[in-house]
Write an enzyme that holds these catalytic residues in place. Structure first.
Site, PDB file in Angstrom:
ATOM      1  N   SER A  27       0.827  -1.212   0.000  1.00  0.00           N
ATOM      2  CA  SER A  27       0.000   0.000   0.000  1.00  0.00           C
ATOM      3  C   SER A  27       0.855   1.253   0.000  1.00  0.00           C
ATOM      4  O   SER A  27       0.353   2.341  -0.269  1.00  0.00           O
ATOM      5  CB  SER A  27      -0.867   0.055   1.258  1.00  0.00           C
ATOM      6  N   HIS A  65      -1.226  -2.994  -7.226  1.00  0.00           N
ATOM      7  CA  HIS A  65      -1.950  -2.663  -5.986  1.00  0.00           C
ATOM      8  C   HIS A  65      -3.447  -2.887  -6.179  1.00  0.00           C
ATOM      9  O   HIS A  65      -4.128  -2.074  -6.805  1.00  0.00           O
ATOM     10  CB  HIS A  65      -1.639  -1.196  -5.617  1.00  0.00           C
ATOM     11  N   GLU A  90      -3.939  -0.206  -9.115  1.00  0.00           N
ATOM     12  CA  GLU A  90      -2.911   0.822  -9.331  1.00  0.00           C
ATOM     13  C   GLU A  90      -1.655   0.081  -9.779  1.00  0.00           C
ATOM     14  O   GLU A  90      -1.175  -0.801  -9.060  1.00  0.00           O
ATOM     15  CB  GLU A  90      -2.592   1.535  -8.007  1.00  0.00           C
TER      16      GLU A  90
HETATM   17  N1  LIG Z   1      -6.047  -4.754   3.684  1.00  0.00           N
HETATM   18  C1  LIG Z   1      -6.200  -3.867   2.719  1.00  0.00           C
HETATM   19  O1  LIG Z   1      -7.233  -3.211   2.596  1.00  0.00           O
HETATM   20  C2  LIG Z   1      -5.093  -3.672   1.708  1.00  0.00           C
HETATM   21  C3  LIG Z   1      -5.406  -3.036   0.494  1.00  0.00           C
HETATM   22  C4  LIG Z   1      -4.398  -2.909  -0.478  1.00  0.00           C
HETATM   23  C5  LIG Z   1      -3.115  -3.376  -0.216  1.00  0.00           C
HETATM   24  N2  LIG Z   1      -2.838  -3.979   0.979  1.00  0.00           N
HETATM   25  C6  LIG Z   1      -1.478  -4.491   1.173  1.00  0.00           C
HETATM   26  O2  LIG Z   1      -1.494  -5.901   0.969  1.00  0.00           O
HETATM   27  C7  LIG Z   1      -0.487  -6.509   1.776  1.00  0.00           C
HETATM   28  C8  LIG Z   1      -1.121  -7.561   2.659  1.00  0.00           C
HETATM   29  O3  LIG Z   1      -2.091  -6.944   3.469  1.00  0.00           O
HETATM   30  P1  LIG Z   1      -3.284  -7.787   4.140  1.00  0.00           P
HETATM   31  O4  LIG Z   1      -4.309  -6.802   4.543  1.00  0.00           O
HETATM   32  O5  LIG Z   1      -3.637  -8.949   3.275  1.00  0.00           O
HETATM   33  O6  LIG Z   1      -2.540  -8.326   5.453  1.00  0.00           O
HETATM   34  P2  LIG Z   1      -2.883  -9.606   6.340  1.00  0.00           P
HETATM   35  O7  LIG Z   1      -2.299  -9.346   7.675  1.00  0.00           O
HETATM   36  O8  LIG Z   1      -4.324  -9.968   6.227  1.00  0.00           O
HETATM   37  O9  LIG Z   1      -2.057 -10.792   5.616  1.00  0.00           O
HETATM   38  C9  LIG Z   1      -0.661 -10.813   5.556  1.00  0.00           C
HETATM   39  C10 LIG Z   1      -0.227 -12.260   5.384  1.00  0.00           C
HETATM   40  O10 LIG Z   1       1.183 -12.265   5.134  1.00  0.00           O
HETATM   41  C11 LIG Z   1       1.703 -13.390   5.771  1.00  0.00           C
HETATM   42  N3  LIG Z   1       3.148 -13.269   5.928  1.00  0.00           N
HETATM   43  C12 LIG Z   1       3.857 -12.611   6.879  1.00  0.00           C
HETATM   44  N4  LIG Z   1       5.187 -12.767   6.677  1.00  0.00           N
HETATM   45  C13 LIG Z   1       5.309 -13.532   5.567  1.00  0.00           C
HETATM   46  C14 LIG Z   1       6.412 -14.057   4.857  1.00  0.00           C
HETATM   47  N5  LIG Z   1       7.656 -13.817   5.244  1.00  0.00           N
HETATM   48  N6  LIG Z   1       6.174 -14.813   3.761  1.00  0.00           N
HETATM   49  C15 LIG Z   1       4.901 -15.049   3.366  1.00  0.00           C
HETATM   50  N7  LIG Z   1       3.814 -14.592   3.995  1.00  0.00           N
HETATM   51  C16 LIG Z   1       4.017 -13.839   5.088  1.00  0.00           C
HETATM   52  C17 LIG Z   1       0.946 -13.466   7.099  1.00  0.00           C
HETATM   53  O11 LIG Z   1       1.063 -14.751   7.677  1.00  0.00           O
HETATM   54  C18 LIG Z   1      -0.463 -13.125   6.633  1.00  0.00           C
HETATM   55  O12 LIG Z   1      -1.204 -14.281   6.291  1.00  0.00           O
HETATM   56  C19 LIG Z   1       0.190  -5.369   2.551  1.00  0.00           C
HETATM   57  O13 LIG Z   1       1.318  -4.976   1.842  1.00  0.00           O
HETATM   58  C20 LIG Z   1      -0.881  -4.288   2.539  1.00  0.00           C
HETATM   59  O14 LIG Z   1      -0.347  -3.001   2.659  1.00  0.00           O
HETATM   60  C21 LIG Z   1      -3.796  -4.147   1.942  1.00  0.00           C
END
Ligand SMILES: NC(=O)c1ccc[n+]([C@@H]2O[C@H](COP(=O)([O-])OP(=O)(O)OC[C@H]3O[C@@H](n4cnc5c(N)ncnc54)[C@H](O)[C@@H]3O)[C@@H](O)[C@H]2O)c1
Length: 282
Positions: free
Chosen positions: A119, A140, A152
């Site tokens: 993000s 993104h 994005e």
């Molecule tokens: N939640 C949102 O609305 C949103 C929107 C757009 C982008 N993002 C981005 O997407 C990414 C993930 O966010 P999320 O909301 O899914 O988080 P989340 O916490 O739901 O999931 C993250 C996952 O990553 C895993 N993880 C941690 N370390 C790891 C590793 N070394 N190797 C593999 N997996 C690993 C965790 O176990 C977890 O299952 C982030 O970069 C976030 O900024 C989130």
């Protein structure tokens, strides 16, 4: 290159949504996470979300079954080695993503593109950790991934035109709409959205209005589907704080200073919907 198998690193909220849309569009998916319980949870969520799409007649029962079958959960990262494209959607911490990108660079074939769903973290910085900075890009997606149309597509300083074209075409193949953005803290979406949410928090902190009143102003006056404080609760207040810190540090302007009320709520463990308490109770 014909993309047949896609690797998804991280099976959380975004990773499971990304695996869902690739599988639904006919790609084989290798889904990696660090613990079996995260993979089990992700497959469960994907199965429920696909079933919901079948119930709404968006896909057929055959398509639902075929999509689920295309997803292969793995705990061994080296199994991403036969993927034709890899997207990382792990926890939003630079050190975690840095370790993953260095390792993916070693595991993945030299010709493939590595994308991040980050993000706010710099795509240029992630690319510089690899031997293939021209093939590193931001892709993104937005939450919930199966529903939201926008992707994005973020070019790092070194990202090549052919990498950009490939990811743009991939987004279109997923029935998404790609929008081109250059690498800068928060890109466009979070650079504009997060200060709005942060300012709404200042308004609550300073007693200008209550959270429901601030939200009502945006829903009724600006036709937003939900108000900024509800949205912050849904995104997660810890995530909002992390992004404000990236904007503040990266752009250096005091206007990005995280709201003290936000910091206090995160310190208290009030993280929004996921913890049961944020600006609202869940
Ligand atoms: N939640 C949102 O609305 C949103 C929107 C757009 C982008 N993002 C981005 O997407 C990414 C993930 O966010 P999320 O909301 O899914 O988080 P989340 O916490 O739901 O999931 C993250 C996952 O990553 C895993 N993880 C941690 N370390 C790891 C590793 N070394 N190797 C593999 N997996 C690993 C965790 O176990 C977890 O299952 C982030 O970069 C976030 O900024 C989130």
């Amino acid at each position: 290159m014909q993309i047949q198998r896609v690797g998804v690193v991280g099976a959380g909220t975004m990773g499971n949504g990304i695996a869902h849309v690739f599988a639904r569009s006919g790609y084989a998916v290798t889904l990696f996470d660090v613990e079996q319980r995260f993979l089990d949870r992700a497959l469960d969520v994907i199965a429920k979300n696909l079933a919901r799409e079948t119930a709404k007649a968006k896909i057929t029962a055959e398509q639902e079954a075929a999509a689920l079958e295309r997803i292969m959960p793995v705990l061994d990262r080296s199994r991403l080695g036969d993927c034709d494209f890899i997207i990382e959607a792990a926890t939003e911490k630079f050190e975690i993503k840095a370790e993953i990108f260095r390792d993916l660079d070693r595991i993945a074939r030299a010709d493939i593109v590595l994308a991040s769903n980050t993000s706010s973290i710099s795509i240029t910085k992630l690319g510089a950790l690899t031997q293939r900075p021209a093939q590193v890009i931001g892709m993104h997606f937005f939450n919930p991934v199966p529903v939201m149309k926008l992707v994005e597509v973020i070019r790092g300083l070194a990202t090549s035109q052919s990498t950009y074209n490939m990811v743009r075409d991939l987004a279109i193949a997923l029935d998404k709409t790609p929008v081109e953005v250059n690498d800068a803290p928060g890109f466009v979406s979070n650079r504009v959205l997060m200060p709005l949410l942060n300012e709404a928090m200042y308004a609550v902190m300073e007693g200008v209005a209550t959270a429901p009143s601030v939200d009502e102003v945006f829903q009724l006056g600006m036709a937003h589907p939900m108000g900024p404080l509800t949205l912050a609760d849904f995104i997660g207040l810890d995530v909002c704080l992390d992004i404000m810190r990236v904007l503040h540090a990266g752009l250096g302007d005091p206007k990005y200073r995280p709201c003290p009320l936000l910091i206090k709520m995160v310190d208290a463990g009030w993280l929004g919907k996921k913890s049961g308490r944020g600006f609202y109770q869940y």
